[in-house]
Write a protein that holds these residues in place. Structure first.
Motif, PDB file in Angstrom:
ATOM      1  N   VAL A   1      -6.760   0.686   1.081  1.00  0.00           N
ATOM      2  CA  VAL A   1      -8.122  -0.200   1.345  1.00  0.00           C
ATOM      3  C   VAL A   1      -8.561  -0.972   2.260  1.00  0.00           C
ATOM      4  CG1 VAL A   1      -9.235  -1.865  -0.678  1.00  0.00           C
ATOM      5  CG2 VAL A   1      -7.576   0.183  -1.343  1.00  0.00           C
ATOM      6  N   LYS A   2      -9.231  -1.201   2.707  1.00  0.00           N
ATOM      7  CA  LYS A   2     -10.467  -1.151   3.995  1.00  0.00           C
ATOM      8  C   LYS A   2     -10.418  -2.882   3.648  1.00  0.00           C
ATOM      9  CE  LYS A   2     -11.801   2.800   5.857  1.00  0.00           C
ATOM     10  NZ  LYS A   2     -12.726   3.283   6.731  1.00  0.00           N
ATOM     11  N   ALA A   3     -10.997  -3.645   4.853  1.00  0.00           N
ATOM     12  CA  ALA A   3     -11.352  -4.798   4.696  1.00  0.00           C
ATOM     13  C   ALA A   3     -12.654  -5.309   3.637  1.00  0.00           C
ATOM     14  CB  ALA A   3     -10.918  -5.249   6.445  1.00  0.00           C
ATOM     15  N   ASP A   4     -13.493  -4.649   3.738  1.00  0.00           N
ATOM     16  CA  ASP A   4     -14.536  -4.822   3.315  1.00  0.00           C
ATOM     17  C   ASP A   4     -14.794  -3.795   2.160  1.00  0.00           C
ATOM     18  OD1 ASP A   4     -14.304  -2.330   4.417  1.00  0.00           O
ATOM     19  OD2 ASP A   4     -16.744  -2.141   5.164  1.00  0.00           O
ATOM     20  N   GLU A   5     -13.623  -3.757   1.369  1.00  0.00           N
ATOM     21  CA  GLU A   5     -13.224  -2.124   0.401  1.00  0.00           C
ATOM     22  C   GLU A   5     -12.479  -3.494  -1.067  1.00  0.00           C
ATOM     23  OE1 GLU A   5     -14.105   1.779   1.512  1.00  0.00           O
ATOM     24  OE2 GLU A   5     -11.866   1.252   2.028  1.00  0.00           O
ATOM     25  N   ARG A   6     -13.170  -2.995  -1.615  1.00  0.00           N
ATOM     26  CA  ARG A   6     -11.973  -3.608  -2.556  1.00  0.00           C
ATOM     27  C   ARG A   6     -11.564  -2.097  -3.758  1.00  0.00           C
ATOM     28  NH1 ARG A   6     -11.498  -7.255   0.047  1.00  0.00           N
ATOM     29  NH2 ARG A   6     -11.944  -9.485  -0.426  1.00  0.00           N
ATOM     30  N   GLY A   7     -10.734  -2.281  -4.202  1.00  0.00           N
ATOM     31  CA  GLY A   7     -10.432  -1.205  -5.374  1.00  0.00           C
ATOM     32  C   GLY A   7      -9.814  -1.238  -6.626  1.00  0.00           C
ATOM     33  N   LEU A   8     -10.090  -0.469  -7.723  1.00  0.00           N
ATOM     34  CA  LEU A   8     -10.117  -0.861  -8.852  1.00  0.00           C
ATOM     35  C   LEU A   8      -9.049   0.431  -9.188  1.00  0.00           C
ATOM     36  CD1 LEU A   8     -13.841  -1.109  -9.926  1.00  0.00           C
ATOM     37  CD2 LEU A   8     -12.005  -2.615  -9.122  1.00  0.00           C
ATOM     38  N   LEU A   9      -8.012  -0.149 -10.012  1.00  0.00           N
ATOM     39  CA  LEU A   9      -7.182   1.245 -10.432  1.00  0.00           C
ATOM     40  C   LEU A   9      -7.170   1.276 -12.358  1.00  0.00           C
ATOM     41  CD1 LEU A   9      -4.069   2.208 -10.235  1.00  0.00           C
ATOM     42  CD2 LEU A   9      -3.325  -0.246 -10.822  1.00  0.00           C
ATOM     43  N   PHE A  10      -7.056   2.905 -12.258  1.00  0.00           N
ATOM     44  CA  PHE A  10      -7.025   2.793 -13.785  1.00  0.00           C
ATOM     45  C   PHE A  10      -6.312   3.868 -13.787  1.00  0.00           C
ATOM     46  CE2 PHE A  10     -11.834   2.553 -11.844  1.00  0.00           C
ATOM     47  CZ  PHE A  10     -12.217   2.349 -13.249  1.00  0.00           C
ATOM     48  N   LYS A  11      -6.045   4.236 -15.076  1.00  0.00           N
ATOM     49  CA  LYS A  11      -4.934   4.634 -15.391  1.00  0.00           C
ATOM     50  C   LYS A  11      -5.374   5.513 -16.407  1.00  0.00           C
ATOM     51  CE  LYS A  11      -0.162   2.100 -14.383  1.00  0.00           C
ATOM     52  NZ  LYS A  11       0.021   2.629 -13.716  1.00  0.00           N
ATOM     53  N   LYS A  12      -5.148   6.733 -16.453  1.00  0.00           N
ATOM     54  CA  LYS A  12      -5.810   7.222 -17.703  1.00  0.00           C
ATOM     55  C   LYS A  12      -7.428   7.146 -17.626  1.00  0.00           C
ATOM     56  CE  LYS A  12      -1.306   9.270 -19.704  1.00  0.00           C
ATOM     57  NZ  LYS A  12      -0.515   9.311 -21.015  1.00  0.00           N
ATOM     58  N   GLY A  13      -7.775   6.551 -17.244  1.00  0.00           N
ATOM     59  CA  GLY A  13      -9.400   6.767 -17.299  1.00  0.00           C
ATOM     60  C   GLY A  13      -9.996   4.916 -17.338  1.00  0.00           C
ATOM     61  N   SER A  14      -8.466   4.106 -17.798  1.00  0.00           N
ATOM     62  CA  SER A  14      -8.092   2.895 -18.543  1.00  0.00           C
ATOM     63  C   SER A  14      -8.565   2.008 -16.814  1.00  0.00           C
ATOM     64  CB  SER A  14      -7.679   2.877 -19.490  1.00  0.00           C
ATOM     65  OG  SER A  14      -8.076   3.586 -20.727  1.00  0.00           O
ATOM     66  N   TYR A  15      -9.793   1.154 -17.065  1.00  0.00           N
ATOM     67  CA  TYR A  15      -9.058   0.061 -15.840  1.00  0.00           C
ATOM     68  C   TYR A  15      -8.113  -0.754 -15.917  1.00  0.00           C
ATOM     69  CZ  TYR A  15     -10.261  -4.343 -13.006  1.00  0.00           C
ATOM     70  OH  TYR A  15     -10.166  -4.900 -12.153  1.00  0.00           O
ATOM     71  N   VAL A  16      -7.561  -1.289 -14.973  1.00  0.00           N
ATOM     72  CA  VAL A  16      -6.421  -1.076 -15.493  1.00  0.00           C
ATOM     73  C   VAL A  16      -6.798  -3.190 -14.189  1.00  0.00           C
ATOM     74  CG1 VAL A  16      -3.452  -1.494 -14.614  1.00  0.00           C
ATOM     75  CG2 VAL A  16      -4.385   0.239 -15.742  1.00  0.00           C
ATOM     76  N   LYS A  17      -6.431  -2.905 -12.846  1.00  0.00           N
ATOM     77  CA  LYS A  17      -7.404  -4.521 -11.732  1.00  0.00           C
ATOM     78  C   LYS A  17      -7.636  -3.915 -10.931  1.00  0.00           C
ATOM     79  CE  LYS A  17      -2.325  -4.038 -10.391  1.00  0.00           C
ATOM     80  NZ  LYS A  17      -0.725  -4.459  -9.185  1.00  0.00           N
ATOM     81  N   HIS A  18      -8.422  -4.825 -10.229  1.00  0.00           N
ATOM     82  CA  HIS A  18      -8.677  -4.633  -8.675  1.00  0.00           C
ATOM     83  C   HIS A  18      -7.634  -4.359  -7.748  1.00  0.00           C
ATOM     84  CE1 HIS A  18      -9.353  -8.548  -8.094  1.00  0.00           C
ATOM     85  NE2 HIS A  18     -10.137  -8.004  -6.642  1.00  0.00           N
TER      86      HIS A  18
END
Length: 367
Positions: free
Chosen positions: A7-24
Motif C-alpha cells: 500500500v503506497k503513500a498515496d493509497e489506502r487499502g481495504l481488507l475483505f474476508k470472504k467478500g466482507s469488509y474488515v478494516k482499512h
C-alpha cells in the motif's frame, strides 16, 4: 508462499474476508496467506472514495476510516458545488459521497434549487463547467423584466444577465420594451355619417409605464390596436364627409384625448397621434375633383367680372373729368393722335397752312 501487497503513500487499502469488509489499511507491506479468501482493495486517496458493487454506508461504520474521509449527503432539492484546495471540481446531485481528506482539503457549497436564482456568492467563472445544470436569461438595457417561478410572479428585474438552476421550479422572465413605440393603422375602412366608405391611415406613439399591467393583457398590441380602431370609428361615424375633410386636423386631438382616458387600463401613456392619409373611393374622388374645378372656375369668373367693373368705373371717371376740363380733353386727343401716328408711315399735307394748323384741322374734322 504468502501473497505480498504493498500500500503506497498515496493509497489506502481495504481488507475483505470472504467478500466482507474488515478494516482499512494504512501505507505499508501486507502479506496474505495462500489459498485464503482475504483480499486487499487499493484506493488512490486523490480520487473519490468508491467501491464498485458496494454501498457506501457499509464502510461508514468504520470510525478509523471515517477519520480520513469527508462525507457529504445531498438532498433531492439540492446541488452541491465541490471544491478541492479552493478550486472548483464538479457539481454533484442528490446522493451520498465520500472523499479522502489526507492529501486534499474538500469544501462544499450547497444550493437549494427550490429557489432557482443563482446567488451572487457563486463565482460566475465556473458556469461554463456546469452549463448543463443552469440556464441564462437577459433583460436588455431598454427593457424591464418580470420574474416568474412556475408562472407565479416574483419581482421586477432591472436590465442585466440572470442565471437559474434547473430543477423542480421553472424560472422564466417576461420582458417589456420601455422605449417609445409606434402603432400604425393602415388602410382601415370606415363609414361616415352620410354613408361614404373611406380608408384611413392613422399613427400614434405610446410608451409602457406599467409593465405588469401590460403583461396581464393578452395580445397587448392587438388590444391597443382595437382600442384605436373603435375610437376612430366613433369619431368618423358622427361626421359627414365634407365635415371630416374640413376637420381633419381635429381628429388627432380627439383620438389622443380618448386614448389617454384608457391609458391606465392598459398601463401605457400616449404621446401623440395623427392622420397620415384619408383615401377616398374612386367615384367620390372624381365628384370632389369636379366640384373643386367648378369652384375654381367660379372664382376665376368672379375675379374677371371684378376687373371689368373696375375698368369701366375708371373710364367713367376719366370721361367726367374730360367733360369738365377742356384742356384735359385736348391733351387726351393729342395722346390718341400720338398713338395713331406711331402706326402711320407717312402723312401728306397740302395747302398753305402750316403743319400745326393742318393737324388741328384734322382733329377738328374728326370731332
Amino acid at each position: 508462499m504468502f501473497k505480498k501487497v504493498i500500500v503506497k503513500a498515496d493509497e489506502r487499502g481495504l481488507l475483505f474476508k470472504k467478500g466482507s469488509y474488515v478494516k482499512h489499511l494504512q501505507p505499508g507491506v501486507y502479506r496474505l496467506a495462500p489459498f485464503s479468501d482475504d483480499e486487499i482493495v487499493l484506493l488512490n486517496v486523490t480520487k473519490p472514495f468508491a467501491i464498485q458493487g458496494k454501498d457506501l454506508n457499509l464502510f461508514l461504520q468504520d470510525e478509523r476510516l471515517l477519520e480520513e474521509l469527508t462525507v457529504i449527503n445531498i438532498q433531492d432539492h439540492e446541488y452541491v458545488l465541490h471544491y478541492e484546495d479552493g478550486k472548483f471540481v464538479s457539481l454533484m446531485t442528490a446522493g451520498k459521497y465520500a472523499f479522502w481528506n489526507v492529501l486534499k482539503k474538500h469544501d462544499f457549497t450547497r444550493v437549494d434549487i427550490r429557489q432557482p436564482a443563482v446567488g451572487a456568492d457563486i463565482d460566475r467563472a465556473i458556469f461554463a463547467k456546469v452549463a448543463g445544470y443552469l440556464y441564462v436569461s437577459e433583460v436588455a438595457s431598454h427593457e424591464t423584466g418580470m420574474l416568474f417561478y412556475n408562472n407565479v410572479m416574483q419581482r421586477e428585474l432591472a436590465p442585466g444577465k440572470y442565471y437559474f438552476w434547473k430543477g423542480p421550479v421553472v424560472a422564466s422572465i417576461k420582458t417589456v420594451d420601455l422605449r417609445q413605440q409606434q402603432l400604425d393603422m393602415t388602410g382601415q375602412e370606415m363609414m361616415t355619417e352620410d354613408k361614404v366608405t373611406l380608408r384611413l391611415n392613422f399613427v400614434c406613439q405610446y410608451k409602457i409605464i406599467n409593465p405588469l399591467r401590460a403583461l396581464e393583457i393578452k395580445a397587448f398590441e392587438d388590444q391597443v390596436y382595437i382600442l384605436l380602431q373603435l375610437i376612430l370609428r366613433e369619431y368618423v361615424g358622427t361626421l359627414k364627409l365634407d365635415d371630416l375633410l374640413r376637420m381633419k386636423q381635429e381628429i388627432a386631438a380627439f383620438v389622443l384625448s380618448r386614448l389617454n382616458e384608457k391609458s391606465e387600463d392598459y398601463g401605457v401613456k400616449f404621446f401623440s397621434a395623427g392622420v397620415k392619409d384619408i383615401i377616398l373611393p374612386g367615384d367620390i374622388k372624381e365628384i370632389l375633383n369636379t366640384v373643386l374645378l367648378a369652384e375654381k372656375k367660379a372664382q376665376a369668373n368672379l375675379i374677371t367680372r371684378r376687373e371689368e367693373t373696375a375698368s369701366t368705373r375708371s373710364l367713367l371717371n376719366t370721361a367726367k373729368l374730360m367733360d369738365e376740363n377742356q384742356t384735359l380733353f385736348r391733351l387726351k386727343e393729342l395722346e390718341f393722335l400720338e398713338k395713331i401716328c406711331e402706326k402711320i408711315g407717312t402723312i401728306s399735307l397740302t395747302g398753305r397752312d402750316n403743319l400745326l394748323e393742318q393737324l388741328n384741322s384734322l382733329l377738328g374734322g374728326a370731332r
